[in-house]
Design an enzyme around this catalytic site. Structure first.
Site, PDB file in Angstrom:
ATOM      1  CD  GLN A  76      -3.107  -0.890   0.345  1.00 29.00           C
ATOM      2  OE1 GLN A  76      -3.207   0.143  -0.321  1.00 29.00           O
ATOM      3  NE2 GLN A  76      -4.011  -1.856   0.278  1.00 29.00           N
ATOM      4  CE1 TYR A  89      -8.037 -12.915  -5.104  1.00 30.57           C
ATOM      5  CE2 TYR A  89      -9.460 -12.512  -3.222  1.00 30.57           C
ATOM      6  CZ  TYR A  89      -9.290 -12.940  -4.518  1.00 30.57           C
ATOM      7  OH  TYR A  89     -10.373 -13.389  -5.240  1.00 30.57           O
ATOM      8  CG  ASN A 129      -0.947  -4.205   4.759  1.00 30.67           C
ATOM      9  OD1 ASN A 129      -0.176  -3.618   5.511  1.00 30.67           O
ATOM     10  ND2 ASN A 129      -2.017  -3.621   4.244  1.00 30.67           N
ATOM     11  CD  GLU A 187      -0.251 -13.163  -2.755  1.00 30.52           C
ATOM     12  OE1 GLU A 187       0.058 -13.120  -3.959  1.00 30.52           O
ATOM     13  OE2 GLU A 187      -1.178 -12.492  -2.254  1.00 30.52           O
ATOM     14  CG  ASP A 230      -6.905  -6.079  -0.271  1.00 33.95           C
ATOM     15  OD1 ASP A 230      -7.507  -5.461  -1.174  1.00 33.95           O
ATOM     16  OD2 ASP A 230      -5.860  -5.656   0.260  1.00 33.95           O
ATOM     17  CB  CYS A 248      -8.037  -1.518  -5.110  1.00 36.44           C
ATOM     18  SG  CYS A 248      -7.939  -2.934  -6.220  1.00 36.44           S
ATOM     19  CD  GLU A 253      -7.422   0.252  -1.507  1.00 40.14           C
ATOM     20  OE1 GLU A 253      -7.050  -0.900  -1.239  1.00 40.14           O
ATOM     21  OE2 GLU A 253      -7.106   0.838  -2.556  1.00 40.14           O
TER      22      GLU A 253
END
EC number: 2.1.1.-
Length: 362
Positions: free
Chosen positions: A182, A210, A215, A231, A293, A318, A352
């Site tokens: 980010q 994801y 994060n 991921e 996400d 996003c 976002e």
């Protein structure tokens, strides 16, 4: 109303219009600083009349002198980037090895001022370049990477370590050059705090799709018994594993699977050796919540069916248009309990957002 407030109001109005017809609560709005909010920046290096300088180009225009925008400073970038910009170009200008065929530069900084600089060239990088770059690195107290076609030379390290305080705890993140992070650290921290508040009291186990470098995974792990995060990127998985260990967190496991692959594994359509090798047994989990996400394309149809099975859904987006499309499906089974706008990208059209959904009681 100043320029920042005006552009933020435009985003609020856009979301209200886009989500009209859906039962969505009042949008919580999380502002950004109006300057020095980007931890990353990239520029072309423009050579003209014996001088070189940082450059960008008019959006949608071919890179040329006609569309060129000279950037001696860049207010959107962190103060550390702005301080380094004139020093870097001044030192590089004194060395033919560093100056010649220097094509572009990428800065990656942290809130503490740690700096990674990637210098991109249209020439083969040799030992003479390495000597000059090492001297530059030492003089400016930065980490330097050299890139050219087929070459990546890491002189010290290819990452920075960001520290974000969430609630009463600091979390340390290894952010690797070329991987997604980010860009707006101040707003990222607000996003993490919002997600943690959304997770309060949910309990059980968490599934995250994801997950990137972990994060959200790290702070969310405090609110669940176990966390399984997926991921597909090897680089991101490696960073996530480092981040988990560096933060002394013991209840997270990472599966290197895409969202589509995990859906196949979870529904029993396919077995994956990668899960067995990681010691992950899906029946060991009692998932109460799923955190997603996704990329700008949103969640694919099969994964959406999986997501809709969970009692609680925390969805960070996003792309509000694909979020709206996904909510058309998810609100058949769930209600939207919270909705938030995070101004991660001020003065752009990008938005976002985040929503918390809870399964309807029939």
């Amino acid at each position: 109303m100043n320029d920042y407030t005006q552009q933020l109001q435009g985003k609020k109005d856009y979301l209200k219009t886009l989500f009209a017809g859906l039962d969505v609560p009042e949008w919580e709005v999380y502002e950004s600083p109006d300057k020095h909010y980007r931890m990353r920046a990239e520029f072309r290096i423009w050579h003209e009349g014996g001088e070189m300088f940082y450059a960008m180009f008019e959006k949608g225009q071919k890179a040329s002198g006609a569309s060129l925008i000279r950037c001696d400073r860049f207010d959107a970038a962190s103060e550390a980037v702005n301080c380094l910009m004139p020093e870097l170009i001044a030192v590089a200008a004194q060395s033919a090895e560093l100056r010649n065929h220097w094509y572009a530069v990428e800065f990656l900084s942290t809130l503490s001022g740690e700096m990674l600089v990637t210098m991109i060239y249209h020439k083969r990088l040799d030992d003479e370049w390495m000597k000059a770059a090492q001297a530059l690195q030492q003089q400016l107290d930065i980490s330097v990477i050299g890139r050219s076609r087929g070459q990546k030379i890491v002189l010290k390290q290819d990452y920075v370590t960001e520290t974000l305080r969430v609630g009463d705890r600091d979390f340390h993140y290894r952010q690797i050059e070329g991987s997604f992070t980010q860009p707006n650290a101040a707003v990222c921290r607000k996003m993490l705090e919002w997600a943690c508040r959304a997770a309060e009291g949910l309990g059980g186990d968490l599934l995250e799709l994801y997950c990137g470098n972990g994060n959200f995974t790290l702070p969310l792990s405090r609110y669940f018994r176990q966390v399984l995060a997926t991921e597909i990127s090897k680089t991101s998985v490696s960073a996530a594993q480092w981040n988990i260990e560096a933060n002394w967190i013991g209840n997270i496991k990472i599966a290197r699977l895409s969202a589509e692959e995990f859906t196949e594994a979870y529904t029993g359509k396919r077995e994956f050796t990668r899960l067995k090798e990681s010691g992950i047994v899906l029946t060991d989990y009692a998932f109460s919540t799923i955190f997603v996400d996704p990329p700008r394309a949103g969640i694919d149809e099969e994964t959406l069916k999986l997501v809709s099975q969970f009692d609680n859904i925390i969805y960070i987006s996003c792309n509000p248009e694909t979020l709206r499309a996904n909510l058309d499906t998810l609100t058949e089974t769930h209600t939207v309990g919270r909705a938030a706008l995070f101004d991660q990208f001020p003065f752009t059209h990008h938005i976002e957002s985040g929503v918390l959904l809870k399964k309807k009681i029939l």
